[in-house]
Design a protein around this motif. Structure first.
Motif, PDB file in Angstrom:
ATOM      1  N   LYS A   1      47.571  44.884  44.262  1.00  0.00           N
ATOM      2  CA  LYS A   1      48.765  45.735  44.256  1.00  0.00           C
ATOM      3  C   LYS A   1      50.025  44.882  44.320  1.00  0.00           C
ATOM      4  CE  LYS A   1      47.354  50.253  45.797  1.00  0.00           C
ATOM      5  NZ  LYS A   1      46.849  51.051  46.918  1.00  0.00           N
TER       6      LYS A   1
ATOM      7  N   TYR B   1      38.504  50.866  38.234  1.00  0.00           N
ATOM      8  CA  TYR B   1      37.770  50.529  37.017  1.00  0.00           C
ATOM      9  C   TYR B   1      37.308  51.796  36.301  1.00  0.00           C
ATOM     10  CZ  TYR B   1      37.525  45.557  38.232  1.00  0.00           C
ATOM     11  OH  TYR B   1      37.846  44.247  38.515  1.00  0.00           O
TER      12      TYR B   1
ATOM     13  N   LEU C   1      40.478  44.013  29.828  1.00  0.00           N
ATOM     14  CA  LEU C   1      41.036  43.567  31.107  1.00  0.00           C
ATOM     15  C   LEU C   1      39.954  43.015  32.027  1.00  0.00           C
ATOM     16  CD1 LEU C   1      43.651  46.386  31.748  1.00  0.00           C
ATOM     17  CD2 LEU C   1      44.030  44.110  30.821  1.00  0.00           C
TER      18      LEU C   1
ATOM     19  N   LEU D   1      47.760  47.377  37.871  1.00  0.00           N
ATOM     20  CA  LEU D   1      46.834  47.091  38.958  1.00  0.00           C
ATOM     21  C   LEU D   1      45.426  46.827  38.432  1.00  0.00           C
ATOM     22  CD1 LEU D   1      45.990  47.056  41.946  1.00  0.00           C
ATOM     23  CD2 LEU D   1      45.948  49.542  41.895  1.00  0.00           C
ATOM     24  N   VAL D   2      45.001  47.614  37.471  1.00  0.00           N
ATOM     25  CA  VAL D   2      43.660  47.438  36.894  1.00  0.00           C
ATOM     26  C   VAL D   2      43.527  46.022  36.337  1.00  0.00           C
ATOM     27  CG1 VAL D   2      42.102  48.138  35.042  1.00  0.00           C
ATOM     28  CG2 VAL D   2      43.264  49.875  36.401  1.00  0.00           C
TER      29      VAL D   2
ATOM     30  N   LEU E   1      43.383  43.371  39.206  1.00  0.00           N
ATOM     31  CA  LEU E   1      42.117  43.293  39.946  1.00  0.00           C
ATOM     32  C   LEU E   1      41.242  42.142  39.436  1.00  0.00           C
ATOM     33  CD1 LEU E   1      41.238  47.072  40.328  1.00  0.00           C
ATOM     34  CD2 LEU E   1      41.576  45.443  42.186  1.00  0.00           C
ATOM     35  N   ASN E   2      41.435  41.793  38.168  1.00  0.00           N
ATOM     36  CA  ASN E   2      40.670  40.695  37.587  1.00  0.00           C
ATOM     37  C   ASN E   2      41.004  39.367  38.258  1.00  0.00           C
ATOM     38  OD1 ASN E   2      38.839  39.745  35.441  1.00  0.00           O
ATOM     39  ND2 ASN E   2      40.653  38.587  34.796  1.00  0.00           N
TER      40      ASN E   2
ATOM     41  N   ARG F   1      38.229  49.069  44.164  1.00  0.00           N
ATOM     42  CA  ARG F   1      38.140  48.371  42.884  1.00  0.00           C
ATOM     43  C   ARG F   1      37.377  49.206  41.853  1.00  0.00           C
ATOM     44  NH1 ARG F   1      38.124  42.861  41.166  1.00  0.00           N
ATOM     45  NH2 ARG F   1      39.063  42.376  43.161  1.00  0.00           N
TER      46      ARG F   1
ATOM     47  N   GLU G   1      49.360  51.725  38.339  1.00  0.00           N
ATOM     48  CA  GLU G   1      47.892  51.730  38.251  1.00  0.00           C
ATOM     49  C   GLU G   1      47.413  50.950  37.025  1.00  0.00           C
ATOM     50  OE1 GLU G   1      46.974  56.039  40.396  1.00  0.00           O
ATOM     51  OE2 GLU G   1      47.588  55.960  38.307  1.00  0.00           O
TER      52      GLU G   1
ATOM     53  N   CYS H   1      42.450  39.127  41.426  1.00  0.00           N
ATOM     54  CA  CYS H   1      42.544  39.198  42.884  1.00  0.00           C
ATOM     55  C   CYS H   1      41.224  39.639  43.493  1.00  0.00           C
ATOM     56  CB  CYS H   1      43.631  40.191  43.298  1.00  0.00           C
ATOM     57  SG  CYS H   1      45.232  39.795  42.612  1.00  0.00           S
ATOM     58  N   SER H   2      41.012  39.224  44.746  1.00  0.00           N
ATOM     59  CA  SER H   2      39.744  39.578  45.392  1.00  0.00           C
ATOM     60  C   SER H   2      39.850  40.878  46.168  1.00  0.00           C
ATOM     61  CB  SER H   2      39.299  38.445  46.309  1.00  0.00           C
ATOM     62  OG  SER H   2      40.323  38.185  47.248  1.00  0.00           O
ATOM     63  N   SER H   3      41.054  41.388  46.378  1.00  0.00           N
ATOM     64  CA  SER H   3      41.167  42.665  47.080  1.00  0.00           C
ATOM     65  C   SER H   3      42.163  43.567  46.363  1.00  0.00           C
ATOM     66  CB  SER H   3      41.626  42.451  48.518  1.00  0.00           C
ATOM     67  OG  SER H   3      43.009  42.156  48.527  1.00  0.00           O
ATOM     68  N   VAL H   4      42.024  44.861  46.590  1.00  0.00           N
ATOM     69  CA  VAL H   4      42.936  45.821  45.974  1.00  0.00           C
ATOM     70  C   VAL H   4      44.352  45.588  46.493  1.00  0.00           C
ATOM     71  CG1 VAL H   4      43.480  48.267  45.724  1.00  0.00           C
ATOM     72  CG2 VAL H   4      41.104  47.520  45.639  1.00  0.00           C
TER      73      VAL H   4
END
Lengths: 290, 241, 343
Positions: free
Chosen positions: B115, C195, C209, B101-102, B105-106, C191, B98, B108-111
């Motif tokens: 991942k 966050y 980040l 992953l956070v 996310l910066n 997302r 996680e 990537c456009s999807s979760v």
């Protein structure tokens, strides 16, 4: 309305505000040193108020005289509370501490409700209806005495932190926790002492406050909130700010109550809070926030 | 080579204390630059100014020619600078996966995509076995690697590393050095690192910048800089290799 | 959609959840009227607790004034119905909008300077109190004398105007609680959910980040406020009377947060478990007091106080994390983990 009415109301607002200021001072001292937000502050004040009322109705003891023993009782309560309950929470997250004190407050309010019932209780001192005339000014004796007592106690507190060794040691703890540990100060004891001093403040305040208003259990949360609003308005951690904020809020309440309806007076208090947060979030006398 | 990061005359004081004084340097695209200097020289302050944590009193910071000084840290990150903290700040209650992953996310456009990216980076940093572990349960070297993984996951053009090798064992240091070399060679990732472990600095850097008392006292190729008498006096004189 | 919902949830958990859902669906068939009212209360607290949990449990922002959003929702929908005959299904949009606006205002004042924590908590109380006094003096809304909805006709259930029997309210409340649960589950895996967790754990690191902290916190307040206001809408149509002194009172705000705290802050199941535990225990206590013949008005609150004290002191992560482990469900995503997180 003639101008004298405004002046009279303003003076009485300032005097009440001084008592508010002392209450907020207690909160500010605790927060400034122990870094714990005393969410049970107003509730402790109502405990003191009930003590004053009980002593008065049973033995006709004047609240202003009882101020000292009541402050002592609250001092002890604060010390025990800090040592027993709060101290293990010093390194816990802020919200944890907050909820701990919310629980304490909840128990206090409702214990008072069970003990004294929901009806308002007050004191009728011999000077309840006396007043002093100063030119066009007419000042209630009750308010004058209460305001004077608040200034005296606040002055004593300032002197304590400035001139006594223990006061200096407490300030050292507030400035630099690790440093205080290194030079061998008993931080735990000083924290408990600080919490006790803050509690004694509200104890003294409670004895003064019964001269001004009747006490009911729900007054506790109201005063807690009021104390917070004052401290935020005056500036978190600033002792002079707490007093100034108290006077400002007292004045606002009085004038607002006069211009509109007294039951809506606290709305003006919140308006001040919002204005302060918008334009001077560090409070009137607070240091800049980073 | 063109400069990816340009620091131009930045100064910063903390209540009268001058932490940085007219500091200027360039980090060329695709290079690995070491920022060194004795304790209190202003290295971390310099990082914080670039990353937007604190605002410089004067001067400019440019990333690929565009000014980024005065931006918030999140804006700086989205502009393409990833950074680590000297005192690691893991999301203690979240798992390693996680945490990374956070960061991902910066980029990537999807979760789902994030991942996958996070999984790859965890692998690269040798944290695969710990992917489900709560960050609070990691050892310090693992936390340092997690810190790097998170910053890397944001997909930066410039990676700023603040003492990520302090406290690591020599083998772990070598592993990190190898990793940064690979990233630099394969992805063209530009790296600016604050480091006290000279072994790592010398092994990695194509250039060095030396700060002392908030001023740049030397800059250039490592061999040249380490031979500079001023540097030897202020820095190597105290903390000899 | 289905894989999105079940992904990463242990099989055993799904089975338990299914069994639990069936039991809740069947409850009105067997439950007495009294038990049904208790269950409605449980579901109500589970719902608003879930909504509060988005702010505190996910994003780490402590609100102690959620009664504000309940009250705004209740008053908005009730006033539209009483004055203009606008039904709750239209009114709820106004309710959500006004609560969201209030939440955004508070959030803006507090988060703009990055000073959350104490400031934010105090502001939330201050605004709830502000509303309490304001509504007390707002005669169009009944002022302190209260606002009354035409009393429900128990003869038939009219779902369009929410006039009907407790059974109907039970199912509406159940649907809302289930939706809130699903919504939070989805949010946590989105997302914004990640966050929020990041901000809760370390705002500095989150910002480094690339996360716009201010915006994410604002989203949390607005979503939580809007959700909470729906609870208020149902509250108004279920009880048919609203008094500012009761609806906006700080003790309502405290009551509302006890469930998730006791159940487990930041967990999906916590608010539900907490609401069940607390409401049933409190009702049992009331029953015992009634049976013994003692009438102490504050006793329930004192009990709440000790529950809160006990949980905060001895089970800082709440009841669910250990209970979940005991049921063999392992760690839930978004869980506070070891609880030694912040500071």
């Amino acid at each position: 309305m003639p101008a004298e009415i405004y002046l009279n109301v303003a003076v009485s607002g300032v005097l009440t505000g001084l008592v508010y200021g002392l209450m907020a001072l207690g909160l500010s001292v605790i927060f400034g040193v122990v870094r714990v937000v005393n969410f049970a502050h107003g509730e402790m004040m109502t405990i003191a108020m009930y003590l004053a009322v009980a002593l008065f109705s049973a033995y006709k003891l004047d609240p202003l005289v009882m101020l000292v023993p009541i402050a002592a009782v609250l001092f002890a309560l604060g010390y025990v509370l800090q040592r027993g309950l709060i101290n293990p929470f010093i390194n816990r997250p802020e919200h944890s501490q907050f909820m701990l004190l919310v629980a304490v407050a909840l128990i206090m309010v409702n214990a008072l409700l069970i003990a004294f019932g929901p009806d308002a209780r007050g004191v009728q001192t011999s000077y309840a209806f006396a007043s002093f005339a100063l030119g066009p000014l007419i000042v209630d004796a009750n308010k004058a005495y209460a305001g004077l007592a608040a200034v005296t106690v606040a002055g004593g507190l300032f002197a304590f932190f400035r001139y006594t060794l223990t006061g200096k040691a407490i300030r050292a703890c507030a400035d630099n926790y690790a440093g205080a540990l290194v030079v061998g100060l008993d931080v735990k004891r000083l924290y408990a002492l600080t919490f006790a001093i803050g509690s004694a403040c509200v104890g003294a305040c409670g004895s003064m406050m019964v001269l001004l208003v009747d006490v009911t259990p729900p007054l506790g949360p109201t005063y807690t909130l009021l104390a917070f609003v004052i401290v935020i308005t005056g500036g978190l951690g600033s002792m002079a700010g707490a007093l100034l904020g108290g006077v400002l809020i007292g004045l606002t309440e009085a004038v607002g109550g006069l211009l509109f309806t007294p039951s809506a007076k606290s709305m003006f208090t919140f308006a001040i809070l919002v204005v302060v947060l918008l334009f001077r979030p560090q409070g009137l006398l607070g240091k800049r926030l980073t | 080579m063109t400069a990816l990061l340009e620091v131009d005359g930045i100064s910063k004081s903390f209540s009268g204390l001058r932490a940085l004084e007219n500091v200027s340097f360039r980090v060329p695209e695709g290079s690995i630059i070491g920022l060194i200097g004795p304790n209190g020289a202003g290295k971390t302050t310099c990082f914080n100014v670039i990353a937007g944590v604190s605002r410089a009193d004067a001067g400019e910071v440019r990333l690929a020619g565009a000014r980024i000084d005065g931006w918030r840290p999140d804006q700086v990150c989205r502009a393409g600078i990833g950074r680590t903290f000297q005192l690691v700040k893991p999301f203690a209650g979240l798992s390693v996966m996680e945490n990374v992953l956070v960061g991902a996310l910066n980029a990537c456009s999807s979760v789902r995509a994030a991942k996958a990216r996070a999984g790859d980076i965890i692998e690269q940093l040798g944290l695969a076995e710990k992917r489900g572990a709560v960050a609070a349960a990691l050892t310090l070297p693992e936390r340092k690697r997690l810190e790097v993984a998170r910053a890397l996951a944001t997909g930066p053009r410039l990676l700023m590393l603040d003492e990520v090798m302090a406290g690591l064992r020599p083998t772990e240091t070598d592993h990190m050095v190898a990793l940064f070399r690979t990233l630099n060679a394969n992805l063209g990732l530009t790296i600016l690192l604050i480091e006290h472990v000279m072994r790592a600095v010398m092994a990695l850097s194509s250039g060095l910048i030396v700060l002392n008392h908030g001023q740049v006292i030397a800059a250039g190729p490592p061999a040249e800089v380490t031979g500079d008498p001023a540097v030897l006096e202020c820095y190597l004189g105290e903390e000899a290799l | 959609m289905i894989p999105l919902l079940t992904d990463g949830v242990p099989r055993r958990g799904l089975k338990l959840l299914a069994a639990f859902s069936v039991a809740l669906l069947a409850a009105p068939l067997v439950a007495s009227d009294y038990l049904l009212t208790v269950l409605i209360l449980v579901l109500y607290f589970a719902y608003v607790g879930q909504a509060w949990n988005i702010m505190m449990g996910f994003a780490g922002q402590l609100s102690l004034g959620h009664a504000l959003y309940v009250g705004l929702g209740a008053y908005a929908a009730a006033a539209l119905y009483v004055h203009f005959g606008v039904g709750p299904w239209l009114g709820l949009w106004v309710a959500m909008a006004s609560a969201a606006a209030a939440g955004a205002t508070i959030g803006f004042l507090a988060f703009r300077f990055g000073v959350g924590g104490v400031y934010f908590a105090i502001l939330t109380i201050a605004f709830a109190e502000f509303a309490r006094i304001g509504f007390d003096h707002w005669s169009w809304l009944g002022g302190s004398a209260g606002l009354f909805l035409p009393v429900a006709n128990y003869g038939g259930n009219d779902i369009l105007t929410l006039r009907g029997s407790p059974t109907m309210f039970y199912y509406v409340m159940l649907a809302m609680t289930a939706s809130a649960f699903v919504l939070c589950h989805v949010l946590l895996r989105s997302r914004i959910g990640y966050y929020w967790l990041a901000i809760r754990e370390s705002a500095d690191a989150a910002q480094a980040l690339g996360i716009d902290i201010f915006r994410c916190k604002m989203v949390a307040v607005v979503v939580s406020a809007a959700m909470t206001s729906l609870g208020g809408v149902l509250f108004a149509f279920y009880y048919n009377n609203l008094f500012p002194e009761q609806v906006f009172h700080i003790s309502r705000s405290i009551e509302l947060i006890l469930g998730p705290i006791i159940g487990g802050i930041g967990t999906l199941v916590g608010p539900i478990v907490g609401a069940f535990l607390l409401t049933t225990l409190a009702e049992t206590l009331s029953e015992i007091m009634r049976a013994v013949g003692i009438d102490l008005p504050g006793i329930k609150q004192v009990f709440y106080g000790f529950c809160l004290l006990g949980v905060v002191m001895f089970l800082p992560d709440g009841v669910w994390p250990p209970l979940g482990r005991w049921l063999g469900l392992g760690r839930e995503e978004g869980d506070r983990g070891s609880g030694e997180g912040k500071r």
